[in-house]
Design a protein around this motif. Structure first.
Motif, PDB file in Angstrom:
ATOM      1  N   ALA A 143       3.946  -3.233  30.256  1.00 39.66           N
ATOM      2  CA  ALA A 143       3.419  -4.312  29.412  1.00 39.66           C
ATOM      3  C   ALA A 143       4.129  -5.601  29.781  1.00 39.66           C
ATOM      4  CB  ALA A 143       3.625  -3.988  27.938  1.00 39.66           C
ATOM      5  N   PHE A 144       3.469  -6.689  29.526  1.00 42.04           N
ATOM      6  CA  PHE A 144       4.099  -7.997  29.763  1.00 42.04           C
ATOM      7  C   PHE A 144       3.524  -9.001  28.776  1.00 42.04           C
ATOM      8  CE2 PHE A 144       0.480  -7.464  32.607  1.00 42.04           C
ATOM      9  CZ  PHE A 144      -0.280  -8.581  32.346  1.00 42.04           C
ATOM     10  N   GLY A 145       4.240 -10.085  28.552  1.00 41.36           N
ATOM     11  CA  GLY A 145       3.753 -11.096  27.619  1.00 41.36           C
ATOM     12  C   GLY A 145       4.240 -12.471  28.012  1.00 41.36           C
ATOM     13  N   CYS A 195       8.673  -8.525  30.189  1.00 40.83           N
ATOM     14  CA  CYS A 195       7.884  -7.371  30.607  1.00 40.83           C
ATOM     15  C   CYS A 195       8.732  -6.109  30.550  1.00 40.83           C
ATOM     16  CB  CYS A 195       7.358  -7.565  32.022  1.00 40.83           C
ATOM     17  SG  CYS A 195       8.671  -7.561  33.269  1.00 40.83           S
ATOM     18  N   GLY A 196       8.094  -4.983  30.840  1.00 43.25           N
ATOM     19  CA  GLY A 196       8.850  -3.731  30.885  1.00 43.25           C
ATOM     20  C   GLY A 196       7.926  -2.527  30.886  1.00 43.25           C
ATOM     21  N   ARG A 204       5.449 -18.054  14.371  1.00 45.50           N
ATOM     22  CA  ARG A 204       6.858 -17.769  14.110  1.00 45.50           C
ATOM     23  C   ARG A 204       7.458 -18.892  13.295  1.00 45.50           C
ATOM     24  NH1 ARG A 204       8.716 -15.219  19.988  1.00 45.50           N
ATOM     25  NH2 ARG A 204       6.908 -13.861  20.134  1.00 45.50           N
ATOM     26  N   GLU A 207      -0.773 -11.181  26.376  1.00 42.66           N
ATOM     27  CA  GLU A 207       0.022  -9.995  26.676  1.00 42.66           C
ATOM     28  C   GLU A 207      -0.852  -9.023  27.447  1.00 42.66           C
ATOM     29  OE1 GLU A 207       2.602  -8.289  23.934  1.00 42.66           O
ATOM     30  OE2 GLU A 207       3.524 -10.205  23.405  1.00 42.66           O
ATOM     31  N   SER A 259       1.304  -8.254  20.887  1.00 46.92           N
ATOM     32  CA  SER A 259       1.563  -6.828  21.118  1.00 46.92           C
ATOM     33  C   SER A 259       0.827  -6.000  20.065  1.00 46.92           C
ATOM     34  CB  SER A 259       3.058  -6.536  21.028  1.00 46.92           C
ATOM     35  OG  SER A 259       3.774  -7.332  21.947  1.00 46.92           O
ATOM     36  N   GLN A 295      12.171 -12.424  16.031  1.00 51.21           N
ATOM     37  CA  GLN A 295      11.012 -13.287  15.774  1.00 51.21           C
ATOM     38  C   GLN A 295      10.937 -13.563  14.274  1.00 51.21           C
ATOM     39  OE1 GLN A 295       7.928 -10.778  17.307  1.00 51.21           O
ATOM     40  NE2 GLN A 295       8.548 -11.062  19.425  1.00 51.21           N
ATOM     41  N   GLN A 317      -0.358 -16.687  23.169  1.00 49.74           N
ATOM     42  CA  GLN A 317       0.197 -15.728  24.124  1.00 49.74           C
ATOM     43  C   GLN A 317      -0.916 -15.022  24.862  1.00 49.74           C
ATOM     44  OE1 GLN A 317       2.492 -12.850  21.879  1.00 49.74           O
ATOM     45  NE2 GLN A 317       4.394 -13.694  22.672  1.00 49.74           N
ATOM     46  N   HIS A 374       3.428 -11.750  17.666  1.00 41.27           N
ATOM     47  CA  HIS A 374       3.082 -11.593  19.088  1.00 41.27           C
ATOM     48  C   HIS A 374       1.746 -10.838  19.160  1.00 41.27           C
ATOM     49  CE1 HIS A 374       5.942  -7.816  18.933  1.00 41.27           C
ATOM     50  NE2 HIS A 374       4.988  -7.772  18.030  1.00 41.27           N
ATOM     51  N   PHE A 425      10.108  -2.449  22.515  1.00 43.67           N
ATOM     52  CA  PHE A 425       8.916  -1.659  22.861  1.00 43.67           C
ATOM     53  C   PHE A 425       8.833  -1.309  24.339  1.00 43.67           C
ATOM     54  CE2 PHE A 425       7.721  -6.056  23.415  1.00 43.67           C
ATOM     55  CZ  PHE A 425       8.126  -6.664  22.230  1.00 43.67           C
ATOM     56  N   THR A 426       9.771  -1.814  25.141  1.00 42.05           N
ATOM     57  CA  THR A 426       9.764  -1.469  26.573  1.00 42.05           C
ATOM     58  C   THR A 426      11.141  -0.997  27.005  1.00 42.05           C
ATOM     59  OG1 THR A 426      10.081  -3.823  27.006  1.00 42.05           O
ATOM     60  CG2 THR A 426       7.859  -2.960  27.325  1.00 42.05           C
TER      61      THR A 426
HETATM   62  N1  PHE Z   1       6.003  -9.318  22.763  1.00 38.64           N
HETATM   63  C1  PHE Z   1       7.011 -10.024  23.500  1.00 38.64           C
HETATM   64  C2  PHE Z   1       7.217 -11.384  22.859  1.00 38.64           C
HETATM   65  O1  PHE Z   1       6.368 -11.841  22.113  1.00 38.64           O
HETATM   66  C3  PHE Z   1       6.634 -10.222  24.934  1.00 38.64           C
HETATM   67  C4  PHE Z   1       6.579  -8.922  25.685  1.00 38.64           C
HETATM   68  C5  PHE Z   1       5.404  -8.230  25.797  1.00 38.64           C
HETATM   69  C6  PHE Z   1       7.715  -8.433  26.308  1.00 38.64           C
HETATM   70  C7  PHE Z   1       5.336  -7.053  26.469  1.00 38.64           C
HETATM   71  C8  PHE Z   1       7.666  -7.250  26.985  1.00 38.64           C
HETATM   72  C9  PHE Z   1       6.498  -6.568  27.081  1.00 38.64           C
HETATM   73  O2  PHE Z   1       8.197 -12.042  23.069  1.00 38.64           O
END
Ligand code: PHE
Length: 332
Positions: free
Chosen positions: A296-298, A274-275, A186, A202, A162, A144, A200, A160, A241-242
């Motif tokens: 987590a997912f985003g 995600c993850g 970004r 998340e 996160s 990023q 986003q 992000h 992070f995942t």
């Molecule tokens: N933070 C990641 C992004 O901005 C998205 C993400 C979030 C991926 C949480 C996995 C888990 O691309």
């Protein structure tokens, strides 16, 4: 003149005033006639005098009666004019497509117990990178491109949301169920497909015994509600992070030409990452990874807005062109 004065009528205030000035004004006709009086032969003086006096009275009466009549009319219709006239339309504002989609996402996750958390757009290195298992010199920092505001210590525009999850974990112990919507930045070339800022949502779920199956089921529920599509697939991927990490694709179908174009002929659309939250991240945020696990997912709101509303250029979302925005009047 007598006949003209007698016949005069109008419903305009200005016309009454013009009439008054013509006859009764300082330089009006009656002033002329009275000045003329001394040139009139004596034997005609009486008759001339009577006629101009009559004219004067008549004109004075006319002016005051027309004025009274006009006032009565205004009293009837009020100071705002004719109250029975149709009103001017009031333009009602409309939600921005980003807000519409964001609210839909929040609504869906709130139905399964997620709350909404927010954080600052200007972040420090810890919350945007280091706590998320991205120590200094980690190559994944280049995934990023970051806008730095200050270096050493580094202050930056978050890349992000996160970072909001890190802040949330630092302040709350599990069970945690939260989604974090917000704007991120970004340093990317601006084009129809990408912008240097976007939005986003998340999500983060931390509790005892949270499994990958819980993650998949949650995403399945979301895609079903959001897109009315229930077929998804998870492709192995990488995020610092995942672990494990995955990319989520939704099966959009290949029924129309647009489907075909949007999915490049595959029928599948990538909609989020995600993850399972890396134990290091939990530790960094003061949560015991021996006791708790989570996912987590985003996802990008702008991308989903483009998709759902068939918008061809992401830049339209930040240009504030009213001709574009007012097209969302009927969308929630
Ligand atoms: N933070 C990641 C992004 O901005 C998205 C993400 C979030 C991926 C949480 C996995 C888990 O691309």
């Amino acid at each position: 003149h007598l006949a003209e004065v007698e016949a005069f009528t109008t419903d305009s205030k200005d016309a009454v005033e013009a009439f008054r000035i013509k006859y009764l004004g300082k330089k009006g006709l009656l002033t002329d006639f009275f000045a003329e009086f001394k040139n009139i032969p004596n034997e005609q003086k009486k008759e001339f005098g009577q006629v101009i006096n009559q004219l004067k009275n008549l004109a004075t009466e006319k002016v005051s009666s027309l004025k009274a009549q006009l006032e009565q009319q205004t009293a009837k219709t009020g100071q705002f004019g004719d109250m029975t006239r149709p009103g001017a339309p009031i333009e009602i504002g409309v939600r921005h497509p980003i807000s519409i989609v964001k609210n839909q996402i929040i609504d869906i996750f709130s139905r399964i117990g997620f709350n909404v958390s927010e954080g600052p757009e200007i972040e420090d290195d810890w919350h945007n990178f280091t706590a998320l298992n991205l120590p200094e010199y980690h190559p994944a920092r280049d995934m990023q491109d970051t806008f730095f505001i200050q270096t050493n210590p580094d202050i930056l525009l978050r890349t992000h949301t996160s970072s909001v999850q890190v802040r949330y974990m630092e302040e709350h112990q599990p069970p945690i169920r939260t989604i974090s919507p917000g704007r991120v930045y970004r340093n990317e070339a601006i084009s129809a497909r990408s912008h240097c800022f976007f939005h986003q949502v998340e999500g983060l779920y931390i509790d005892k015994d949270v499994s990958f199956a819980d993650l998949k089921q949650t995403l399945q529920f979301f895609t079903n509600e959001m897109f009315g599509k229930s077929k998804i697939r998870l492709r192995p991927s990488y995020f610092p992070f995942t672990e494990p990490s995955a990319e989520v694709d939704v099966y959009w179908g290949l029924e129309t030409e647009t489907d075909y174009k949007m999915t490049k002929g595959t029928g599948w659309l990538e909609i989020m990452g995600c993850g399972m939250v890396d134990p290091n991240v939990l530790k960094n945020c003061g949560i015991d990874p021996e006791e708790y696990s989570g996912f987590a997912f985003g996802m990008g709101i702008d991308r989903i807005a483009l998709l759902l509303h068939q918008i061809s250029d992401i830049r339209l979302l930040s240009e504030n062109d009213i001709r574009f925005l007012e097209q969302f009047k009927s969308a929630l």
